[in-house]
Design an enzyme around this catalytic site. Structure first.
Site, PDB file in Angstrom:
ATOM      1  N   HIS A   1      41.645  33.655 -24.200  1.00 34.55           N
ATOM      2  CA  HIS A   1      41.911  32.951 -25.455  1.00 34.55           C
ATOM      3  C   HIS A   1      43.249  33.310 -26.072  1.00 34.55           C
ATOM      4  CE1 HIS A   1      37.828  31.624 -24.961  1.00 34.55           C
ATOM      5  NE2 HIS A   1      38.289  30.569 -25.575  1.00 34.55           N
TER       6      HIS A   1
ATOM      7  N   GLU B   1      30.103  23.137 -19.486  1.00 34.21           N
ATOM      8  CA  GLU B   1      30.907  24.294 -19.093  1.00 34.21           C
ATOM      9  C   GLU B   1      30.071  25.396 -18.459  1.00 34.21           C
ATOM     10  OE1 GLU B   1      32.957  25.757 -22.590  1.00 34.21           O
ATOM     11  OE2 GLU B   1      31.214  25.446 -23.857  1.00 34.21           O
TER      12      GLU B   1
ATOM     13  N   ASP C   1      35.693  27.483 -18.922  1.00 34.46           N
ATOM     14  CA  ASP C   1      34.475  28.246 -18.678  1.00 34.46           C
ATOM     15  C   ASP C   1      33.782  27.778 -17.404  1.00 34.46           C
ATOM     16  OD1 ASP C   1      34.133  30.244 -20.672  1.00 34.46           O
ATOM     17  OD2 ASP C   1      33.998  28.633 -22.130  1.00 34.46           O
TER      18      ASP C   1
ATOM     19  N   CYS D   1      38.429  18.694 -21.676  1.00 39.36           N
ATOM     20  CA  CYS D   1      39.207  19.392 -22.704  1.00 39.36           C
ATOM     21  C   CYS D   1      39.640  20.786 -22.267  1.00 39.36           C
ATOM     22  CB  CYS D   1      38.445  19.449 -24.019  1.00 39.36           C
ATOM     23  SG  CYS D   1      36.963  20.438 -23.902  1.00 39.36           S
TER      24      CYS D   1
HETATM   25  C1  PEP Z   1      36.595  25.370 -21.986  1.00 41.30           C
HETATM   26  O1  PEP Z   1      35.783  26.255 -21.725  1.00 41.30           O
HETATM   27  O2  PEP Z   1      37.200  24.712 -21.108  1.00 41.30           O
HETATM   28  C2  PEP Z   1      36.941  25.062 -23.381  1.00 41.30           C
HETATM   29  C3  PEP Z   1      37.706  24.046 -23.704  1.00 41.30           C
HETATM   30  O3  PEP Z   1      36.464  25.901 -24.324  1.00 41.30           O
HETATM   31  P1  PEP Z   1      37.115  27.317 -24.691  1.00 41.30           P
HETATM   32  O4  PEP Z   1      38.386  27.448 -23.905  1.00 41.30           O
HETATM   33  O5  PEP Z   1      37.307  27.301 -26.152  1.00 41.30           O
HETATM   34  O6  PEP Z   1      36.055  28.273 -24.227  1.00 41.30           O
HETATM   35 MG    MG Z   2      34.543  27.070 -23.270  1.00 38.79          MG
END
Ligand code: PEP
Ligand code: MG
Length: 574
Positions: A190, A430, A454, A501
Site C-alpha cells: 500500500h 479478490e 489481492d 481496479c
Molecule cells: C486490489 O486488491 O486489487 C485492490 C484494488 O484493493 P487494495 O489494493 O486496496 O487492496
Molecule cells: Mg484489495
C-alpha cells in the site's frame, strides 16, 4: 565520494533529484538536549498532543482487543489508559520540563523509569506490571517524535526508510516529498500504491539502501527503472536532467488524448475511470479526467483520524466526492482495514492478510459498518454513488452485507432522510473462493470489480508486499489470467458489468489482455490515465479478443509474457 548505483523494484514512475531524509521508525531513543526558554511552551504542547494521541490509540486497541479476546484479557490496556489519565503524574512531568529545561521525552522516560524501578523491587505481580509502563513510555515518546518528525523533514526531500507504513507515507506527503525509497516492500504494497496516487516516484525492495545513505546526501531516484543513484556525478545529473525533459514532453503528448472518447479503433467503449486514495487526487477528476471514480478507497479516513470517523464527518466527505464527480459516478468501497492497511500501533496478527480484514471487520463490528453505510446513503441523493464491498469470500457474506444495507435504508427512511433507494451494490473479486463462486455471486450484485492486487497474492500465495519473492508475483501467471477470464465470463453471462481496479489495469502490457478478455471498465491510477487511454484508442478489439483468448492456452508465465510483449511491440500507439 563517488557515485553509487542501487537497484530495487520500480514502484511509482517519475524521476527526482533531491536530498535524502533517512527515516527510522523503530528507535525510541529520547532526546537529551537542553531546551531554550522559548521552546518550552511548544514542548509542553507537543507533550499534551502525544498524550492525547496515545490515549486515542490505546482506546482503539482496547476496543478491538475486547472484541477479539474478551474484556478480562484486555484489562492490560485499562491500566495503560489510567496511567495517561493520571493528571497528578502528568503535571509532575510538566513541572519538571519547565524547571529543568529538558525535553518531555527525557523527563517522561525518567519518571516512568522511577516507577519501573519500584516495581522491580516488588513481588512477581508487581514485576509483571513493568511492561505496561514500558509500553506506555515507548508509545508516548514515539508519538512525540511523530509530531516533530514531519516538521523536521525538509520540504522536497526524498524519504529513505527500511520500511514505510501507509500512515508514514501519508504523513510525509505533507512535506512535498520528492520520492520514497524503501529496503522492503513490493509493487502492490500500500505504501507503493499511495506513492503512485501521490504521483511521487518510488523505488521499493532495495534490500539495504537505507544503510548506505545519510540524511542530506544527494540522490537521484528513477521510479521508471527502479534505480537509485547516491552522490551522482555531474554527467549523470546532466543525463537525468535531459530525461526529465523527455518525460515532460511525453506526458504532454499523452495529455492530448485526455478528453477524447475511451474506445477502441473498432468502436468498443471501455469505461476508463480512476482509483482515488486521497482528497488531493480528486483534482485530477474535476480538472482533467472528467471521468468516473472506479474505486474510492475509504481507509484514508481511518488512517488520518487514527480511528473510525463519525458518521457526520463521513457524510461531508462522501457528499463532497459525489458533488465534485457529478454527473460522473463514484464507487465508494467500504472500509478495507487490515492486511497492511492498519496503523502501526494496531493489534498485530500472525497473518494479517489472512486475518481480520475488510468486510470481516465490518460484519463483526456492525455499528461501524452501519455508520459508514448510512453516511454513504445520505450522500447519495445525486444518484451517482455505487457501493463496493471488499474481500468477499462467500455468498453468505454478501447477503449479510446487503441485509445490513437494507436495515440502514429502513432506518434512514423512518427518520425521513433522503437517499438513493436503488443505489447499485458491487463486490470486489479478490479472493480465490469468489472466483469459483463468480456465477452465484453475480446473481447477488449489480457489478463486479476485480482487485488483482489481492487476487494475485491469494491465488499464487505470494505476499504482495514482500520484495524477496517479488519475481513470483506474476500478473501473467496462467492461473491468474484464467481466473480473471472466468470472472468476466461469469459476470457477462449474468448480464452484469466488470471493472478491473487492481494495479494490473494501470500496467500497460496487462491492460491490453484485460481489454481482450472483455473487461467493461479499467479503473487506473490517475498518473496512468492518459497512457491507458492512448492504448485503448490504439487497439482493435476484435483482433485483441482473438489474441487474448490464445493466451489462455499457454501453460507458463514466460510464454504468455513473451506473446504479450510481441503484441505490444507491434502496436502503434496513437
Ligand atoms: C486490489 O486488491 O486489487 C485492490 C484494488 O484493493 P487494495 O489494493 O486496496 O487492496
Ligand atoms: Mg484489495
Amino acid at each position: 565520494m563517488g557515485e553509487e548505483i542501487f537497484r530495487g523494484i520500480p514502484a511509482s514512475p517519475g524521476i527526482s533529484m533531491s536530498i535524502a531524509y533517512v527515516y527510522s521508525r523503530s528507535k525510541t531513543i529520547v532526546d537529551i538536549s537542553e531546551l531554550s526558554k522559548k521552546d518550552i511552551e511548544n514542548e509542553l504542547l507537543d507533550f499534551e498532543k502525544a498524550i492525547q494521541l496515545s490515549l486515542k490509540e490505546l482506546k482503539k486497541i482496547h476496543s478491538i482487543s475486547t472484541e477479539r479476546i474478551g474484556e478480562e484479557k484486555s484489562k492490560i490496556f485499562d491500566v495503560q489508559i489510567e496511567i495517561l489519565n493520571d493528571t497528578l503524574f502528568l503535571n509532575q512531568v510538566k513541572e519538571r520540563i519547565i524547571k529543568e529545561n529538558k525535553t518531555a521525552g527525557f523527563i517522561f522516560d525518567n519518571e516512568i523509569s522511577k516507577i519501573e524501578n519500584v516495581l522491580m523491587a516488588g513481588d512477581e505481580y508487581m514485576r509483571e506490571r513493568i511492561s505496561d509502563f514500558t509500553d506506555v513510555k515507548n508509545r508516548v515518546i514515539r508519538n512525540m517524535k511523530r509530531e516533530k518528525l514531519v516538521s523536521k523533514v525538509e520540504e522536497n526531500s526524498i524519504i529513505v526508510a527500511h520500511e514505510l507504513t501507509p500512515a508514514d507515507t501519508i504523513l510525509f506527503s505533507r512535506r512535498k516529498v520528492q520520492g520514497y525509497i524503501t529496503d522492503l516492500g513490493g509493487v502492490t504494497s500500500h505504501a507503493a500504491i499511495i506513492s503512485r496516487a501521490l504521483r511521487v516516484p518510488a523505488v521499493v525492495g532495495t534490500k539495504n539502501f537505507s544503510k548506505n545513505v545519510l540524511t542530506g546526501d544527494f540522490l537521484i531516484i528513477d521510479g521508471f527503472n527502479g534505480v537509485v543513484i547516491l552522490n551522482p556525478s555531474k554527467e549523470t545529473i546532466e543525463t537525468y536532467g535531459r530525461r526529465l525533459i523527455e518525460v515532460k514532453e511525453y506526458e504532454q503528448k499523452l495529455f492530448k488524448v485526455i478528453d477524447l472518447p475511451s474506445e477502441t479503433k473498432d468502436g468498443k467503449k471501455i469505461e476508463l475511470s480512476v482509483n482515488i486514495e486521497f482528497d488531493e487526487e480528486i483534482d485530477f477528476v474535476t480538472k482533467y479526467g472528467h471521468c468516473d471514480i472506479g474505486l474510492y478507497r475509504t481507509e484514508h479516513l481511518f488512517l488520518e483520524a487514527g480511528d473510525f470517523p463519525p458518521e457526520s464527518y463521513q457524510v461531508k466527505e462522501y457528499t463532497h466526492i459525489s458533488e465534485v464527480t457529478y454527473p460522473k459516478c463514484v464507487t465508494i468501497r467500504t472500509y478495507d482495514i487490515g492486511g497492511d492497511k492498519l496503523l502501526p500501533s494496531s493489534q498485530k496478527e500472525d497473518n494479517p492478510y489472512l486475518g481480520w480484514r475488510g468486510i470481516r471487520i465490518c460484519l463483526d463490528r456492525e455499528e461501524i459498518f452501519k455508520e459508514q453505510l448510512s453516511a454513504i446513503l445520505r450522500a447519495s441523493t445525486k444518484k451517482n454513488i455505487k457501493i463496493l464491498f471488499p474481500m468477499i469470500f462467500s455468498i453468505d457474506e454478501v447477503r449479510r452485507a446487503k441485509e445490513i444495507l437494507e436495515e440502514v435504508k429502513v432506518s434512514l427512511a423512518k427518520k425521513g432522510k433522503l437517499f438513493d433507494s436503488h443505489i447499485k451494490v458491487g463486490i470486489m473479486i479478490e479472493v480465490p473462493s469468489a472466483v469459483f463462486l463468480a456465477e452465484e455471486l453475480a446473481k447477488e450484485v449489480d457489478f463486479f470489480s476485480i482487485g488483482t492486487n489481492d487476487l494475485i497474492q491469494y491465488i499464487l500465495a505470494v505476499d504482495r508486499g514482500n520484495e524477496r519473492i517479488s519475481d513470483r508475483y506474476q500478473e501473467f501467471h496462467p492461473a491468474v489470467l484464467r481466473a480473471v477470464f472466468k470472472v468476466i465470463q461469469a459476470a457477462h453471462k449474468n448480464k452484469i458489468p466488470v471493472s478491473v481496479c487492481g494495479e494490473m489495469a494501470s500496467y500497460k502490457l496487462a491492460s491490453i489482455v484485460l481489454i481482450g478478455f472483455g473487461a467493461d471498465e479499467l479503473s487506473v491510477t490517475p498518473s496512468e490515465f492518459t497512457e491507458i487511454k492512448s492504448i485503448i484508442r490504439s487497439v482493435n478489439f476484435k483482433e485483441l479478443k482473438k489474441f487474448a483468448l490464445t493466451l489462455l492456452e499457454l501453460p507458463t508465465e514466460k510464454e504468455i509474457k513473451k506473446e504479450v510483449n510481441n503484441f505490444f511491440e507491434n502496436l502503434i500507439i496513437n
